[in-house]
Scaffold this active site. Structure first.
Site, PDB file in Angstrom:
ATOM      1  N   LEU A 118      57.206 109.055  36.462  1.00 32.80           N
ATOM      2  CA  LEU A 118      58.351 108.959  37.367  1.00 32.80           C
ATOM      3  C   LEU A 118      58.001 107.964  38.475  1.00 32.80           C
ATOM      4  O   LEU A 118      57.335 108.292  39.460  1.00 32.80           O
ATOM      5  CB  LEU A 118      58.689 110.341  37.932  1.00 32.80           C
ATOM      6  CG  LEU A 118      59.041 111.406  36.879  1.00 32.80           C
ATOM      7  CD1 LEU A 118      59.265 112.762  37.544  1.00 32.80           C
ATOM      8  CD2 LEU A 118      60.268 110.997  36.075  1.00 32.80           C
ATOM      9  N   ASP A 119      58.448 106.735  38.293  1.00 29.11           N
ATOM     10  CA  ASP A 119      58.103 105.630  39.187  1.00 29.11           C
ATOM     11  C   ASP A 119      58.787 105.791  40.536  1.00 29.11           C
ATOM     12  O   ASP A 119      59.993 106.071  40.608  1.00 29.11           O
ATOM     13  CB  ASP A 119      58.534 104.311  38.532  1.00 29.11           C
ATOM     14  CG  ASP A 119      58.312 103.117  39.424  1.00 29.11           C
ATOM     15  OD1 ASP A 119      57.143 102.758  39.661  1.00 29.11           O
ATOM     16  OD2 ASP A 119      59.311 102.553  39.913  1.00 29.11           O
ATOM     17  N   ALA A 120      58.018 105.591  41.609  1.00 28.88           N
ATOM     18  CA  ALA A 120      58.559 105.580  42.977  1.00 28.88           C
ATOM     19  C   ALA A 120      59.457 106.782  43.250  1.00 28.88           C
ATOM     20  O   ALA A 120      60.437 106.696  43.981  1.00 28.88           O
ATOM     21  CB  ALA A 120      59.322 104.278  43.228  1.00 28.88           C
TER      22      ALA A 120
END
Length: 565
Positions: free
Chosen positions: A233-235
């Site tokens: 889960l990016d950023a």
């Protein structure tokens, strides 16, 4: 078994959607359960993943290694199988159609960029290794159909993005970079200022709209259906925006992660969530939740700058102090340990560990070693160093080659020995595995500082360099493979095996003892430029099968087992 047949999970979904969407909560829960049921019905269930000491994940772009006439994903798969069979998983950085930020401005979440391959190629890689897929779900490309629909006034997308009235006070918003928070776009309704946390081409999604959440959950379930067992889960810390707040780590962001976790626990328990939040360590570990309801793995962002600081200062004191308190809330959770990645060396993870002077010294080191430094806006203060844009090998060894290759490799390998000795799942960047140096030409071509560590390699040239056993690349690859084999062959390196950080009486030593099933490994690492005596013994070195004579040379590492063991 369909998800609607499991009342506890259904109740939990309804509880979370009610918290997120109030009176619409029951409606949203019903829609999510319908989506989840469809994926449950279509797939056989996999069992929950248990991480072991054999696990090692390569971080790489799909096209980091290229050859003429072959889809890069196929080339990557073939090269890994031939050169590094010890790698058990691959984190494929965004391989979707994109418009900027080397893939992190995604224009279509459901497609594979034809320049790198097809879904069949991705599935083939995933059939041989664990597959981590990047879920870049905080934002989308300006060119995406979702945002284009919003601009055109399509009612289906009317609430999918955040239009900010001119008078809105955004002074509390935590900024990851110094770029403007808002970008003006011409819409069917006239000009509007739209929330763009990371760049003018990366438009933030509005999770206050339930339709956004439903669309994103379906995207994530599709990734799992296509073979992903890890979803990054990016950023994710920036997911939920609320005017008048810091807009980071919002309680509703945590609720969304809990919702995604609940759905996967039923639809596909083999899938693990991993959160990428480059923030101070104390904030970062909040994404474990209570140990059962959020991410199974969290990026250990404090580790890369702490290891670098140890070699720069010649003292492992800060690393030892921090590692002594390292813990996760349950046996279902562990750290994703890494030193280098496609990004630079993030500094936010040590803001609550290292002093400002120590952080400034790392920034000065990067500039002196032909690297760059990125800054972020800080409320009421001067911009602060946020990230060192430099290849990790170069950060440890000056690019002008003023010291011999033996010393350069020794520092780099010992840094990775520290990485691999710690509890958790290790992530190794492709350019670290292959002993690459920085790529300043990439910065000149792209104008992006992070390009310094994102070179694409030609397979034939790479293999030719690796054929030279005395060269940097071959030495590094051989040494890291040896570490991985030793780690895989000893039960003490299981992520949840017992561990104790030791004080061996010299600041240059970082020592950690791992144990399981009555077997002990004492991992000792010298981060200083002098030889250091190691107390205790007699020992055998697990890495070389040699009897250890009791002295660690400069930048040397040994994984020691009792002679009687």
């Amino acid at each position: 078994m369909g998800m609607s047949e499991i009342p506890p999970e259904t109740a939990r979904i309804e509880e979370l959607t009610s918290f997120l969407y109030g009176s619409r909560g029951a409606e949203v829960a019903e829609a999510l359960i319908h989506i989840a049921d469809r994926y449950c019905a279509d797939r056989s269930r996999r069992t929950r993943r248990r991480w072991t000491g054999r696990d090692a994940i390569l971080i790489t772009y799909a096209d980091s290694i290229r050859e003429e006439g072959v889809a890069p994903v196929r080339t990557l798969d073939a090269v890994l199988a031939a050169l590094a069979p010890e790698i058990t998983g691959v984190h494929l950085l965004p391989f979707f159609p994109w418009t900027s930020d080397d893939g992190f401005s995604v224009s279509d979440f459901g497609a594979v960029d034809p320049a790198v391959g097809t879904w069949d190629d991705i599935a083939a890689l995933g059939s041989r290794t664990e597959l981590m897929v990047d879920a870049v779900i905080n934002h989308v490309s300006v060119s995406s159909a979702w945002f284009q629909g919003f601009l055109a006034g399509d009612p289906d997308f009317a609430e999918w993005f955040i239009s900010v009235p001119p008078e809105t006070d955004l002074s509390k918003v935590v900024r990851p970079r110094t770029l403007p928070l808002l970008t003006e776009f011409e819409t069917a309704r006239g000009p509007e200022s739209i929330w763009t946390t990371f760049s003018a081409d990366q438009v933030d999604l509005n999770y206050a709209s339930p339709e956004v959440l439903l669309a994103v959950v379906e995207v994530l379930l599709d990734y799992a259906a296509r073979g992903a067992t890890l979803i990054r889960l990016d950023a994710v810390g920036f997911l939920w925006k609320e005017f008048g707040t810091a807009c980071i780590h919002h309680p509703k962001t945590h609720a969304i992660i809990q919702l995604i976790r609940t759905i996967f626990d039923v639809v596909d328990p083999a899938v693990s969530l991993i959160t990428e939040t480059n923030v101070p360590h104390g904030e970062n570990i909040s994404y474990f939740g209570d140990g059962s309801n959020e991410a199974q793995l969290v990026y250990n962002f404090a580790l890369p700058p702490l290891v670098l600081h140890s070699f720069v200062s010649g003292s492992a004191n800060e690393l030892t102090r921090w590692a002594s308190g390292l813990a996760t809330p349950s046996s279902d959770t562990t750290f994703f340990n890494f030193l280098a990645s496609h990004d630079g060396i993030g500094l936010r993870g040590v803001e609550d560990i290292l002093s400002p002077a120590d952080i400034d010294a790392l920034a000065a080191r990067a500039r002196a070693h032909d690297g760059l430094v990125a800054y972020r806006s800080a409320a009421g203060a001067q911009p602060k160093p946020y990230e060192l844009n430099i290849n990790y090998f170069d950060a440890l060894s000056h690019p002008d080659g003023r010291d011999p290759v033996e010393a350069q490799v020794a520092r780099f390998v010992t840094a990775h020995a520290i990485l691999l000795s710690l509890p958790g799942v290790p992530g190794i960047y492709v350019h670290s595995l292959l002993g690459s140096r920085g790529w300043p030409e990439g910065v000149r071509r792209s104008g992006a500082d992070r390009s310094i560590n994102r070179e694409r390699l030609e397979r034939s040239e790479l293999e030719q360099e690796l054929a030279d056993e005395t060269g940097r690349r071959a030495r590094v690859l051989s040494a890291i493979r040896r570490l991985l084999r030793a780690r895989a062959g000893h039960a003490a390196f299981d992520p949840h095996a017992a561990s104790a950080v030791l004080d061996l009486g010299h600041p240059g030593l970082f020592a950690i003892e791992r144990s399981a099933d009555g077997r002990v490994v004492r991992c000792v690492h010298n981060v200083s430029a002098e030889s250091v005596s190691v107390p205790g013994g007699p020992w055998t070195d697990l890495l070389t099968d040699e009897v250890f004579v009791g002295v660690l040379q400069a930048w040397e590492s040994r994984w020691l087992i009792p002679v009687s063991q």
